[in-house]
Design a protein around this motif. Sequence first.
Motif, PDB file in Angstrom:
ATOM      1  N   SER A 192      42.243  48.444  53.753  1.00 31.27           N
ATOM      2  CA  SER A 192      40.920  48.097  54.277  1.00 31.27           C
ATOM      3  C   SER A 192      40.519  48.981  55.460  1.00 31.27           C
ATOM      4  N   CYS A 193      40.650  50.270  55.253  1.00 29.95           N
ATOM      5  CA  CYS A 193      40.262  51.231  56.300  1.00 29.95           C
ATOM      6  C   CYS A 193      39.068  52.069  55.866  1.00 29.95           C
ATOM      7  N   GLY A 194      38.345  51.645  54.826  1.00 31.25           N
ATOM      8  CA  GLY A 194      37.140  52.359  54.404  1.00 31.25           C
ATOM      9  C   GLY A 194      37.426  53.722  53.794  1.00 31.25           C
ATOM     10  N   ILE A 195      38.543  53.862  53.116  1.00 39.76           N
ATOM     11  CA  ILE A 195      38.949  55.149  52.549  1.00 39.76           C
ATOM     12  C   ILE A 195      38.318  55.320  51.165  1.00 39.76           C
ATOM     13  N   SER A 196      37.669  56.487  50.942  1.00 38.51           N
ATOM     14  CA  SER A 196      36.966  56.753  49.681  1.00 38.51           C
ATOM     15  C   SER A 196      37.427  58.075  49.076  1.00 38.51           C
ATOM     16  N   ILE A 197      38.711  58.202  48.836  1.00 37.19           N
ATOM     17  CA  ILE A 197      39.247  59.453  48.294  1.00 37.19           C
ATOM     18  C   ILE A 197      39.611  59.297  46.820  1.00 37.19           C
ATOM     19  N   ARG A 198      39.850  60.446  46.179  1.00 31.87           N
ATOM     20  CA  ARG A 198      40.443  60.452  44.845  1.00 31.87           C
ATOM     21  C   ARG A 198      41.952  60.555  45.038  1.00 31.87           C
ATOM     22  N   LEU A 199      42.681  59.580  44.513  1.00 30.72           N
ATOM     23  CA  LEU A 199      44.111  59.482  44.804  1.00 30.72           C
ATOM     24  C   LEU A 199      44.855  60.753  44.419  1.00 30.72           C
ATOM     25  N   ASN A 200      44.427  61.413  43.341  1.00 28.37           N
ATOM     26  CA  ASN A 200      45.118  62.612  42.878  1.00 28.37           C
ATOM     27  C   ASN A 200      44.951  63.784  43.848  1.00 28.37           C
ATOM     28  N   ASP A 201      43.964  63.716  44.729  1.00 27.36           N
ATOM     29  CA  ASP A 201      43.731  64.803  45.686  1.00 27.36           C
ATOM     30  C   ASP A 201      44.568  64.640  46.959  1.00 27.36           C
ATOM     31  N   TRP A 202      45.189  63.480  47.124  1.00 26.09           N
ATOM     32  CA  TRP A 202      45.990  63.228  48.332  1.00 26.09           C
ATOM     33  C   TRP A 202      47.381  63.818  48.147  1.00 26.09           C
ATOM     34  N   LYS A 203      47.726  64.788  48.973  1.00 24.59           N
ATOM     35  CA  LYS A 203      49.010  65.472  48.892  1.00 24.59           C
ATOM     36  C   LYS A 203      49.742  65.315  50.228  1.00 24.59           C
ATOM     37  N   PRO A 204      50.426  64.194  50.414  1.00 27.74           N
ATOM     38  CA  PRO A 204      51.070  63.951  51.707  1.00 27.74           C
ATOM     39  C   PRO A 204      52.268  64.866  51.924  1.00 27.74           C
ATOM     40  N   ARG A 205      52.528  65.144  53.182  1.00 21.65           N
ATOM     41  CA  ARG A 205      53.712  65.925  53.524  1.00 21.65           C
ATOM     42  C   ARG A 205      54.970  65.067  53.327  1.00 21.65           C
ATOM     43  N   GLY A 206      56.003  65.669  52.815  1.00 20.99           N
ATOM     44  CA  GLY A 206      57.277  64.953  52.632  1.00 20.99           C
ATOM     45  C   GLY A 206      57.163  63.747  51.735  1.00 20.99           C
ATOM     46  N   PRO A 207      56.591  63.904  50.518  1.00 15.93           N
ATOM     47  CA  PRO A 207      56.403  62.721  49.652  1.00 15.93           C
ATOM     48  C   PRO A 207      57.709  62.011  49.313  1.00 15.93           C
ATOM     49  N   GLY A 238      40.488  57.783  40.876  1.00 16.10           N
ATOM     50  CA  GLY A 238      41.548  58.604  40.303  1.00 16.10           C
ATOM     51  C   GLY A 238      42.526  57.767  39.505  1.00 16.10           C
ATOM     52  N   ASN A 239      43.707  58.332  39.249  1.00 18.05           N
ATOM     53  CA  ASN A 239      44.724  57.607  38.479  1.00 18.05           C
ATOM     54  C   ASN A 239      46.077  57.695  39.165  1.00 18.05           C
ATOM     55  N   LEU A 240      47.072  57.107  38.513  1.00  9.38           N
ATOM     56  CA  LEU A 240      48.379  56.927  39.148  1.00  9.38           C
ATOM     57  C   LEU A 240      49.388  58.016  38.801  1.00  9.38           C
ATOM     58  N   SER A 241      49.014  58.967  37.990  1.00 11.34           N
ATOM     59  CA  SER A 241      50.003  59.913  37.454  1.00 11.34           C
ATOM     60  C   SER A 241      50.711  60.710  38.545  1.00 11.34           C
ATOM     61  N   ASP A 242      49.962  61.223  39.516  1.00 11.69           N
ATOM     62  CA  ASP A 242      50.569  62.087  40.533  1.00 11.69           C
ATOM     63  C   ASP A 242      51.425  61.304  41.521  1.00 11.69           C
ATOM     64  N   ILE A 243      50.925  60.169  41.967  1.00 14.94           N
ATOM     65  CA  ILE A 243      51.631  59.430  43.016  1.00 14.94           C
ATOM     66  C   ILE A 243      52.984  58.919  42.508  1.00 14.94           C
ATOM     67  N   PHE A 244      53.047  58.527  41.239  1.00 16.64           N
ATOM     68  CA  PHE A 244      54.315  58.060  40.695  1.00 16.64           C
ATOM     69  C   PHE A 244      55.269  59.221  40.417  1.00 16.64           C
ATOM     70  N   SER A 245      54.744  60.395  40.211  1.00 11.88           N
ATOM     71  CA  SER A 245      55.592  61.560  39.954  1.00 11.88           C
ATOM     72  C   SER A 245      56.162  62.160  41.230  1.00 11.88           C
ATOM     73  N   GLU A 246      55.443  61.988  42.349  1.00 11.34           N
ATOM     74  CA  GLU A 246      55.816  62.692  43.579  1.00 11.34           C
ATOM     75  C   GLU A 246      56.474  61.792  44.620  1.00 11.34           C
ATOM     76  N   LEU A 247      56.007  60.561  44.774  1.00  8.40           N
ATOM     77  CA  LEU A 247      56.561  59.663  45.796  1.00  8.40           C
ATOM     78  C   LEU A 247      57.662  58.806  45.163  1.00  8.40           C
ATOM     79  N   THR A 248      58.735  59.455  44.772  1.00 14.31           N
ATOM     80  CA  THR A 248      59.739  58.817  43.927  1.00 14.31           C
ATOM     81  C   THR A 248      60.671  57.862  44.662  1.00 14.31           C
ATOM     82  N   ALA A 249      60.625  57.832  46.006  1.00 14.11           N
ATOM     83  CA  ALA A 249      61.498  56.935  46.769  1.00 14.11           C
ATOM     84  C   ALA A 249      60.815  55.609  47.089  1.00 14.11           C
ATOM     85  N   LEU A 250      59.601  55.414  46.588  1.00 14.21           N
ATOM     86  CA  LEU A 250      58.843  54.208  46.929  1.00 14.21           C
ATOM     87  C   LEU A 250      59.567  52.934  46.503  1.00 14.21           C
TER      88      LEU A 250
END
Length: 607
Positions: free
Chosen positions: A472-487, A502-514
Amino acid sequence: MEKKITLLVALFLFTSLLSKCHRTNAVVNCAEEDRDALLQFKAAIAKDPAGILSSWNGDTNCCNWNGVTCQNKTGRVVHLILSEDNNNNSVYLSGTMSHSIFSLPFLQQLIIYNMKNISGSIPSSISHLSFLTHLTLANNKLTGSIPSSITLLSHLQFLILEGNLLTGYIPKNIGNLSELAGLSLHGNRLSGSIPASIGSLSKLQWMELDNNLLSGSIPDSISGLASISSLDISNNFLSGTIPSSLGNLSFLASLQASNNRLQGEIPSSMALLNSSLNKLKLDNNQLQGYIPESFVEMINVYDLDLSRNRLTGNIPPFSISSSFMAFSLFNNSLTGTIPPSFGTMSRLLSLTLSYNKLTGVIPASFGQSSRIEILSMSNNKLTGHIPNSLGQMPYLQYLDLSNNNLKGPIPKLPILYNLFGLNLARNRLSGPLPELYNNSLDYLDLSYNNLQLSTIPKWIVGTSFANLRLASCGISIRLNDWKPRGPEHYTALDLSDNRITGNLSDIFSELTALQYVKLSNNQLGGNIPSSITKLKSLEVLDLSVNRLKGMIPEDVLQLKNLKEFNVSYNHLCGKIPDKKPLNSFPASAYSHNQCLCGSPLPVCSHH
C-alpha cells in the motif's frame, strides 16, 4: 553460567597441576584400592575418542594418570578432574558412570565436566566422600534424582550438577551444606518447590536453578542468603509473589526470574539494592501494578527487563546518570509519555518499549544519545512527527516505530551507516521518501502509510535486501521491469495493495530464496509459472485479488514447506491438485475464481 563453571574448573585444574609439580622427589605409588576403583570407572566407558583415559593403564602408577592427583605421602587419590572444552559439539566419553569412583574415601575434588555422553546416576553412597569440597558432574546425561545423602557432605563448597537429565526434588535438607559457596542445578528436569532450608546457606555466592520444572513460590527464607551475588531461577513454573525480603540481599548483583508465573506487584524494596544490583530480569511473568518509583534510584543496573507482564501506569523518570545498557518494557499496558531522559543516557544500547499504550511524541532528545543500537517503540499510540534528531544516531542498527499514529514526512537519515532494520509501517507518514544509501540495510518496511511512491525508488532497487515490504505504497510498476540488486538474498517480499501489473515469471525465476511472498490486491495477470518450483524454501504465498488465469500447476506440489497459500479472487480454472500441501488449505484460499473445482471446493463436473 557455563563461563563461570569453565573458569572454576580451570582454577581447580591449575591447583591440581601445582600440587603435582610440588611433589617430593620420592615416587608415590597410588593405593591399590584406588587404582582398582579408577579402572572400574574406565571399564564402564564404552568410547573414548579423544583418548582421555589412554594413560589409565593397570600396570602404571595411577597418580600419573590424566586427571588424577594423589596425596604426596599416602598415595590416596584426592582429585579426579576430567574436563573438556564446551565450545564444540565433540563427544568426549561415552558410557556409564561407575559408582566405583564414589568409593575413593579421600577424594576432595570430583569433576566430570562436559563429557556429553556419560549416563548413570548419583548413588546415595556419595555421602562416603566426607572430604569432598568440590563436586561437578555437569553437561553429561545423568539420570535419576539427587540423593538426599548428598546433604551430609559437610565440607562441600561447590555443587554443580547442571546440564543433565536429573529428575525428582531438590533435597529438602540442602540447607545443611553450610559451607556451600556455589550451587548450579540448571538445565535438568527437577520438579517440586525450592526448599525453605535453602535460606540457611549463608555463604552461598551464586545459585542457578533455572531451566527446570520447579513450581511453588519463592520461599521467604531466601532472604537468609546473606552472601548471594547471583540468583537465577528463570524458566520454571514458579508462582506467587516476589518476596519483599529480597531487598535485604545487600550483595545481590544479578537477579533473573524470567519465564515463570510470578504474580502481584514488584516490591519497592528492590530499590534497596541500588548499590549492588546490576541485572534485573523479571520478564514473561504475570506481574501487575506500577513500576515502583523507587526504581529511579537504581542507577547501577545495566540490564533491566520487565517485558511481557501486565504492568500499568507511567514509566518513572529514570535519571540520565543511570547505567542502563539494555532496557526492555515491551508487551505491558504502560501509559503516559516516554521520559526524555532515555535519550541522554550515555551507556544505553537497547531500548524496547513496544506493545504498550504510550502516548505523546517521540522525544527529540534521542538524537543526543550516540550509542543506541536498538530502538523499538512499535504498537503504541505515539503521535506527532518522527524527530529529525533520530538521523543523528550513527550506531543505530534497528529502528521500529511501526503501528503508531505518526504523521508527516520521513526525516532524512544521513549518517545511519549501521542501520540494518527500519520498520515504519502502519502510521500516517506522507511526503517524499528520503534516500538512504546504506550497504547494511537488510530489512525495510514502509507499508500502510500515506506514501504515494508511484515507482520503487532507485536507492531501494539498488539495495540488496533480505526483507522488503512496501504494501500500500501507491506503486504502479510492471513487475517484470523490477530488477532488484542481489535477488538471491531476498527471503521476504510484500508488495500487496498496490497497482502492480505484469506477470510472475521473472520474480519466481530470480528471487529463488524467497520464503514469504505477498502480492495480493494488484493487477497481475498470466499463469502461475512452473518456475515457482525454484522457490524451494517458500512458506507463505498470497496471490489473491489479481487477474491470474489458467490452472494451478502440479509444480506447486513440490513446495513442501508451504504453510500459507491464497489464490482467491482470480480467474483460475480447473481441478485443484489433490495432494499435500494444496489439499491442506481451506476453501477460502481458492474461492471466487472462474472455475476452480475439487477439494476443498465442490467436485468438478464432467460435462
